[in-house]
Structures are given as C-alpha cells and as structure tokens.
Design an enzyme around this catalytic site. Structure first.
Site, PDB file in Angstrom:
ATOM      1  CG  ASP A  73      -1.985   1.281   1.307  1.00 42.15           C
ATOM      2  OD1 ASP A  73      -2.663   1.094   0.488  1.00 42.15           O
ATOM      3  OD2 ASP A  73      -1.866   1.772   2.250  1.00 42.15           O
ATOM      4  CB  THR A 106      -2.062   5.486  -2.097  1.00 40.70           C
ATOM      5  OG1 THR A 106      -2.004   4.044  -1.883  1.00 40.70           O
ATOM      6  CG2 THR A 106      -3.324   5.873  -1.099  1.00 40.70           C
ATOM      7  CB  THR A 107       0.622   2.701  -5.449  1.00 35.48           C
ATOM      8  OG1 THR A 107       0.348   2.134  -4.355  1.00 35.48           O
ATOM      9  CG2 THR A 107       2.208   2.516  -6.089  1.00 35.48           C
ATOM     10  CG  ASP A 419      -6.692   0.017   0.271  1.00 42.43           C
ATOM     11  OD1 ASP A 419      -6.696   0.680   1.228  1.00 42.43           O
ATOM     12  OD2 ASP A 419      -5.573  -0.094  -0.646  1.00 42.43           O
TER      13      ASP A 419
HETATM   14  P1  ADP Z   1      -2.833   1.799  -5.848  1.00 44.65           P
HETATM   15  O1  ADP Z   1      -2.395   1.948  -4.547  1.00 44.65           O
HETATM   16  O2  ADP Z   1      -2.889   3.017  -6.961  1.00 44.65           O
HETATM   17  O3  ADP Z   1      -4.465   1.391  -5.834  1.00 44.65           O
HETATM   18  P2  ADP Z   1      -2.255  -0.803  -6.671  1.00 44.65           P
HETATM   19  O4  ADP Z   1      -1.135  -1.565  -6.220  1.00 44.65           O
HETATM   20  O5  ADP Z   1      -3.639  -1.268  -5.934  1.00 44.65           O
HETATM   21  O6  ADP Z   1      -2.026   0.724  -6.357  1.00 44.65           O
HETATM   22  O7  ADP Z   1      -2.435  -1.177  -8.172  1.00 44.65           O
HETATM   23  C1  ADP Z   1      -3.640  -0.175  -8.918  1.00 44.65           C
HETATM   24  C2  ADP Z   1      -3.659  -0.519 -10.252  1.00 44.65           C
HETATM   25  O8  ADP Z   1      -3.602  -1.978 -10.672  1.00 44.65           O
HETATM   26  C3  ADP Z   1      -4.712   0.124 -11.047  1.00 44.65           C
HETATM   27  O9  ADP Z   1      -4.354   0.769 -11.934  1.00 44.65           O
HETATM   28  C4  ADP Z   1      -5.492  -1.037 -11.386  1.00 44.65           C
HETATM   29  O10 ADP Z   1      -6.522  -0.850 -12.369  1.00 44.65           O
HETATM   30  C5  ADP Z   1      -4.577  -2.033 -11.682  1.00 44.65           C
HETATM   31  N1  ADP Z   1      -5.345  -3.448 -11.597  1.00 44.65           N
HETATM   32  C6  ADP Z   1      -5.829  -4.129 -10.747  1.00 44.65           C
HETATM   33  N2  ADP Z   1      -6.123  -5.326 -10.939  1.00 44.65           N
HETATM   34  C7  ADP Z   1      -5.707  -5.534 -12.127  1.00 44.65           C
HETATM   35  C8  ADP Z   1      -5.611  -6.761 -12.965  1.00 44.65           C
HETATM   36  N3  ADP Z   1      -6.382  -8.029 -12.799  1.00 44.65           N
HETATM   37  N4  ADP Z   1      -5.248  -6.571 -14.299  1.00 44.65           N
HETATM   38  C9  ADP Z   1      -4.629  -5.478 -14.485  1.00 44.65           C
HETATM   39  N5  ADP Z   1      -4.553  -4.237 -13.909  1.00 44.65           N
HETATM   40  C10 ADP Z   1      -4.900  -4.306 -12.743  1.00 44.65           C
HETATM   41 MG    MG Z   2      -5.164  -0.148  -4.774  1.00 42.63          MG
END
Ligand code: ADP
Ligand code: MG
Length: 588
Positions: A73, A106-107, A419
């Site tokens: 996170d 957040t990322t 989240d």
């Molecule tokens: P954040 O803290 O920004 O939410 P995450 O590590 O949760 O960061 O990653 C979020 C990103 O991963 C988003 O752009 C989301 O669309 C993408 N994502 C989530 N699940 C999938 C998936 N199954 N395939 C491709 N991208 C995905």
């Molecule tokens: Mg996320």
C-alpha cells in the site's frame, strides 16, 4: 534604521551584513532549490513504483525499533519510511490525501505526481518557465477528468440487483494487488455486505454542492461504523462478518453466564462503583458496629445499582466505566453478563448495532433504553477471550474479524480490507465505475495528446507532457508484469488510436476505456471484458492530488530552512547573502 548610501564609507552599516534570517538558517534558491525538490520527489515516486498493480512487489519495512511491516500500500509505505526532505514530504502528503479521500489509488497518485515532475524537469531544462508548465498541467488535468467521465459507466442501482455484482468486482479489484488477492472473492463478499449494512440513504444536503453531485449521491456511509478487528491465527478464510460488535474484552466475573441468547443490552456510561470523593475525607470510627454499618451502606448502594439494571430488564451490561467487585457479585447472582471499561468509540458502535441508548446515569436506565442482539457470548480467540454481540436486527454498525496465518498477514489484510471498504463506499456515494488495468489512463492520454494541439504556445507542450505522464500508469503496470516498457507503449498507443479512429475520434460516440494491460498474460489487450473495475472517484482523486502536488513543488524556487535544534555547526552560514545556491543537503 537608516540604509547606507552609495559611497558613504563612514556608515558602519555597510560593513555589517544584515541578518534577516536567524543564524543557522539555510536557504537554497532558484535552479538549485528546484533541482533538489525535483530529485527528492522523483526518488519517492521511484520508491513506490515497483509496488503498483497486481504484479507489483511488496515492501518490507523495518522501523527503528525493529518492527516489521510488509505491505504493498503506497500510503503505508510512505508513512513508515522516515522522510526528511520537505519536497519528499509533500509527496507523502499526496498519498495521505488520496487515502483519506477515497482510500485507494495511493500508489498511482505518487507515481503520477513523480512522472509529472519528471516531465516538467525536461521542460525546465529547455527554458520553459515553471509557471507555464503549471498552467498547462492545470488545464490538462481538467480535461483529463472530463475524458475520464466520458469513459466511465453510471450505475443506476448501485446497492441492488446486477450492480451488486459490480460492487463485488470493485472490492475485488482493489484487493487484486495485495497479499490477500487469493482470498479476494470471499473477502469482497464480506466487505460489500458490511458496507451495505451501514449505508444510510442520503439526506439532502444542498449547500456547497453542485446539482450534478446531488443527483448522483444516494448514500452516505460512515466507515467508522464498520469495526475491523484482527487476530493472528487460523487462516484468511476464517475471516468473518459479524452483525454486531466484537469487543476485545472479557466478561468481568467468572460466575457470570458466558452465553446469553436473546440478549437485552444495557449500555452504561457511568461507573458501577462508589465514586471516591475528590477531596480526601476522613471518617472516624469509634466502634466496630460503625465499621459494619459503613460497609453495609456501601454494599446497599452497589446492590441498588444492580437492582436498577435488573428492573430495566437487562441481561447484559456493557459499561464504559468500572464495575466494583461487589456489584459484579450481585450482577452474577442475577445471571447478568457484564463487560467493563469499553472504549467510548465502541459504545457508539454498540448503540448503533443493538439499537440501545447509552445511559449516562444508572438511575435513568429504563427498559426502552435497552438494545437487543440474538447472542452475547464470550469466545476464545486464540489466547484471548473476546465478547461477541451478534445477530443484531438491522444493525447500523457491524464488525469484520480478520484472521490469518501471522501478524503480518492480518496487518496487511486489514489495510486491504480498508481499501476495499473505501472503494465500495466511493461507488455507492458516487455511482460511476471505470475499467482498470491502465485502460482509462491510456485512453485519456491519447485524447489529451489530440486535444493539446488546440492549445497555443508553450502550454501546449506542457499539456502534451501531462498526457505522457498519465501513460506512466499503464507502462508501470506493464513493467511490473515483466513487459518491455517501450514495446508496450508503442502497442498500446496503436491499439488506442485504432479504437478512437473507429469511434470517430471520440466525438461521434463516447469512448469507453478498452485497451490496457493484461498483467496475467503480460500483454496489451482489451481489458474491458476482464472484470477489472475501479471507482471513478479514485481515478479523479488520483489526477487531482497528483497535479496539485506536482504544481506546488514546481512553483517553489526558494527553500528557507530554519536551523535544526540538534545539529550545530551551521553558524555563520545564514543570512540572505550567504545561502544562494549553496545548499541542497536536506537529507539526500
Ligand atoms: P494503488 O495504490 O494505486 O491502488 P495498486 O497496487 O492497488 O495501487 O494497483 C492499482 C492498479 O492496478 C490500478 O491501475 C488497477 O487498474 C490495476 N489492476 C488491478 N487489478 C488488475 C488486473 N487484474 N489486471 C490489470 N490491472 C489491474
Ligand atoms: Mg489499490
């Protein structure tokens, strides 16, 4: 004070430097200040970049006292890392603000802010003034949000029917990138149910909102009404939703029942003790009978408190304050279960869950104040004894009890559940969803590049760079999935351009986000059918917060830092004259 005139050699002030800033203050100006800030911000983005997306890596953070946190996170990573540099701290703020507002993304926000700053750096080196860049970014971010809205889908009945499925998908997508992804389907069910339980139909609040927002929002959700408790042990599958409240406290007296079906619950915010006086009082006792009388009087008072509880018809007493031993004895004799020293926040939740009213005075307690639950039971959770108040009818506060193999697992699960709760809340409050997997970003980037052509002068270049920065999201997702960034960019642009072409440049019909990164197969693909959905609220917040932070950092051309109390040896360096271009050692 008189200022020395030119040539006025007799004036003593000419030789004495004027100290405007306190001794020890350091200052960096202009280019140098900017360069330092940019470097710091980029470093922070670099730090979290590899955590983005389902194929992103986790970070192991070790605190100064040796506590280990394993997380993916963004907000947590930055919260745990000790950051010195002021510009870097602003990047941490981005993550925090996104976390507070929408809970997820957040990322992405930090990565985007870093990319915006990096693109700006290139422009600054080509003599584009930061103000122009900021202006271009501002315009582009507004446009980007417009394009995002075009690409989003509205849910007509977010809390029911088919859209309920969408809520599950939303929750699952937010957990897809976490340690708990394997159990995300089960956890998503729990989370969605919990949020729906505590959701309240929205009461109209007309002030300070646009008409559009008023029509869109239907629910109000206070996530504080979902109590998340965790206990290492068992497995993630044992995580459960409780229609009521879990208290990490035990029943106060061994003789009390440990299980009461059809609980009638009294919530007390008053001690079941004889309160000690503030002043020290002295009681002189001359005969043994007096002592006896004194104790009996105390006894009688405590018993009368218990009698009040019995008279009200309660069989469970949950008390925010203490319960005297003698009162405990009488309660247990009356077959009443009691728990003491409950947190105030839990008392509120108990009231919401059971429908009880908190009594501030035992004398006032009546049957109508009591709440109800199917079951009040003390259970062993690993080595602790906890009291479960469950099976509440229509509870407006519920609990999620997270279980998992180890402390680190339940800690990260708790963050992921947070989240997930937040994204479900986001969608209920602002019922628009958008595809994930970098597809919206790729689409918005393409449309922004198109649109930037309509701008004049150097803002055009800035807006174009903004589009490139947004593209960093899909590219990073791809990179983390082991794909080649450059190939991905080329392919993605081609596919998006094609789809835009087909839909008449986005004018004839609204374009939905389609092409993104299939991280599992590691290729550019149509992700719209893959059931990856995110709240539009998150995407909007990511763009807003990142643009804001980048703009703020870019506008700074002067960093004036007060001397640190602990470190010495800067004496004499301070003052307006001495700082220019000389520093940049803020913890780098
Ligand atoms: P954040 O803290 O920004 O939410 P995450 O590590 O949760 O960061 O990653 C979020 C990103 O991963 C988003 O752009 C989301 O669309 C993408 N994502 C989530 N699940 C999938 C998936 N199954 N395939 C491709 N991208 C995905
Ligand atoms: Mg996320």
């Amino acid at each position: 004070m008189s200022f020395p005139r030119e040539g006025d050699l007799s004036s003593p002030q000419q030789q004495v430097p004027i100290f405007v800033l306190k001794e020890g203050t350091t200052e960096s100006k202009g280019r140098q200040a900017q360069r330092n800030n940019i470097t710091a911000a980029k470093l922070i983005a670099e730090l979290v970049k590899s955590a983005l997306g389902p194929r992103g890596m986790d970070k192991m953070l070790v605190s100064s006292i040796g506590d280990v946190t394993i997380t993916n996170d963004g907000a947590t990573i930055l919260k745990e890392v000790d950051i010195e540099h002021p510009a870097a701290k602003m990047m941490v703020e981005v993550a925090k603000s996104v976390d507070n507002e929408v809970g997820d993304g957040t990322t992405s926000a930090v990565v985007l802010a870093g990319a915006l700053i990096e693109k700006a750096e290139e422009l600054i080196s080509k003599q584009v003034h930061p103000t122009v860049i900021v202006e271009g970014y501002q315009m582009a971010s507004e446009k980007a949000i417009e394009f995002l809205r075009d690409a989003a889908t509205k849910l007509n009945d977010p809390a029911g029917g088919k859209d309920n499925e969408t809520l599950l998908t939303i929750a699952q997508t937010s957990m897809a990138s976490k340690l708990v992804s394997g159990e995300s389907a089960d956890l998503a069910k729990i989370v969605v149910q919990a949020v729906l339980d505590v959701a309240e139909e929205r009461i109209d609040e007309r002030e300070g909102e646009t008409r559009q927002q008023q029509q869109q929002k239907k629910f109000r959700i206070d996530v504080d009404n979902i109590k998340v408790e965790k206990k290492a042990g068992g497995s993630l599958n044992d995580t459960q939703l409780i229609y009521g409240i879990v208290l990490d406290k035990e029943v106060v007296h061994g003789g009390m029942p440990k299980r009461i079906q059809g609980a009638k619950i009294a919530l007390l915010n008053a001690p079941m003790e004889i309160e000690k006086t503030e002043m020290s009082a002295e009681i002189r006792i001359s005969e043994p009978q007096q002592m006896q009388m004194f104790l009996e009087e105390e006894n009688r008072m405590l018993k009368s408190m218990v009698d009040k509880v019995v008279a009200a018809g309660a069989n469970v007493v949950l008390c925010q304050k203490g319960i005297d031993d003698i009162a405990q004895h009488y309660l247990s004799k009356a077959g009443i279960m009691a728990v003491r020293r409950i947190k105030e926040s839990d008392m509120f939740k108990l009231a919401k869950a059971t429908g009880a009213r908190v009594a501030n005075n035992i004398d006032e307690l009546t049957a109508s104040d009591l709440g109800s639950a199917d079951l009040a039971e003390e259970r062993k959770v690993e080595t602790d004894k906890w009291v479960f108040i469950e099976g509440c009818k229509n509870p407006k506060a519920v609990s999620i009890l997270i279980r998992g193999g180890s402390q680190r697992v339940v800690d990260e699960a708790e963050r992921s559940v947070h989240d997930a709760i937040m994204v479900v809340k986001d969608v209920l409050e602002y019922p628009y969803v958008i595809a994930g997997g970098g597809a919206p970003e790729a689409l918005v980037a393409a449309r922004l590049r198109d649109w930037s052509g309509s701008l004049s002068g150097r803002t055009q270049i800035a807006a174009y760079r903004f589009a490139e920065a947004i593209e960093t999201i899909p590219i990073t997702l791809a990179e983390n999935a082991g794909m080649d960034p450059l190939d991905t960019q080329v392919q993605l642009r081609a596919r998006v351009a094609e789809s835009l072409e087909r839909s008449g440049q986005g004018r004839a019909e609204i374009v939905k986000a389609k092409y993104g990164i299939n991280v599992i197969e590691g290729k550019v693909a149509d992700v719209s059918k893959q059931n990856i959905f995110e709240p539009l609220a998150v995407k909007e917040q990511v763009i807003n917060s990142a643009t804001e932070a980048a703009s703020m950092i870019l506008r700074i051309d002067d960093v004036i830092a007060a001397s640190k109390p602990k470190s010495e040896g800067h004496a004499g360096q301070g003052g307006m004259g001495a700082g220019g271009g000389e520093m940049g050692d803020f913890g780098e």
